[in-house]
Write an enzyme that holds these catalytic residues in place. Structure first.
Site, PDB file in Angstrom:
ATOM      1  CB  CYS A  57      58.346 -32.000  92.173  1.00 22.48           C
ATOM      2  SG  CYS A  57      59.340 -30.679  91.442  1.00 22.48           S
ATOM      3  CG  HIS A  62      63.482 -33.719  94.203  1.00 25.23           C
ATOM      4  ND1 HIS A  62      62.361 -34.454  93.880  1.00 25.23           N
ATOM      5  CD2 HIS A  62      63.195 -32.435  93.868  1.00 25.23           C
ATOM      6  CE1 HIS A  62      61.451 -33.634  93.358  1.00 25.23           C
ATOM      7  NE2 HIS A  62      61.923 -32.410  93.345  1.00 25.23           N
ATOM      8  CD  GLU A  63      64.711 -29.360  95.710  1.00 28.45           C
ATOM      9  OE1 GLU A  63      64.670 -28.578  94.743  1.00 28.45           O
ATOM     10  OE2 GLU A  63      63.689 -29.876  96.198  1.00 28.45           O
ATOM     11  CG  HIS A  87      64.505 -29.269  90.070  1.00 27.33           C
ATOM     12  ND1 HIS A  87      63.434 -29.373  89.219  1.00 27.33           N
ATOM     13  CD2 HIS A  87      64.043 -29.646  91.292  1.00 27.33           C
ATOM     14  CE1 HIS A  87      62.365 -29.791  89.898  1.00 27.33           C
ATOM     15  NE2 HIS A  87      62.702 -29.967  91.163  1.00 27.33           N
TER      16      HIS A  87
HETATM   17 NI    NI Z   1      61.262 -30.562  92.617  1.00 23.47          NI
END
Ligand code: NI
Length: 180
Positions: free
Chosen positions: A102, A144-145, A148
């Protein structure tokens, strides 16, 4: 404009981001332009708005064939706003473990469980509908994105912290160089 990427420890990375209310606005296009510049500069696979300190539910991602991801399928360049993710499957066999990095956790990698197959829905920057079913690396990048946007960084999902460490120690051959 290339923006600074917040690093783990910054409390803004743990906030819940707000939905975008208006599409096709100069402000939204400027945000996405900055996110693209920043992601390209750092050679990332994806970037979420909160990583540059903007607490809106906007992510971008995309991977062309890249020597840094030798096993990765290509992922189309995508702007995804107000995403809704629905796992497909739902048993333990539908969970896959793989290495992630990341841009907010530079120099490290960890093994993270993700749904192998996924439907994602949302909007592009013009308000056009996005509705896709994807799997494997593409599904992983989206999860993953979008994490956030809920204030979740991948180390928070690692099940075995022995599978978390410095990239150059884990992969001394340089096969996983780069930060995300
Ligand atoms: Ni990330």
């Amino acid at each position: 404009m290339i923006r600074d990427v917040l690093r783990m420890g910054d409390p803004r990375l743990f906030q819940l981001s707000e939905p975008v209310q208006a599409f096709d606005t100069p402000e939204l296009h400027a945000l996405i332009a900055d996110m693209r510049d920043t992601m390209a500069h750092l050679d990332g696979a994806g970037l979420a708005a909160p990583q540059i300190g903007v607490l809106l539910r906007v992510v971008i991602f995309g991977v062309k064939s890249n020597p840094r991801y030798p096993d990765a399928e290509e992922v189309p360049e995508t702007v995804l706003i107000n995403p809704v993710l629905t796992p497909l499957g739902g048993t333990d066999e539908d969970i896959e473990y793989a290495w992630e990095g990341c841009l907010s956790v530079p120099g490290m990698r960890g093994v993270v469980p993700r749904w192998r197959r996924l439907r994602y829905q949302g909007f592009d920057q013009y308000g056009g509908v996005i509705d896709r079913e994807v799997s494997d690396f593409h599904a992983r990048v989206v999860q993953h994105e979008c994490d956030h946007l809920d204030g979740i960084l991948y180390p928070m999902r690692i099940r075995d912290l022995r599978q978390f460490g410095y990239t150059e120690v884990l992969f001394p051959d340089g096969s996983m160089a780069g930060d995300d």
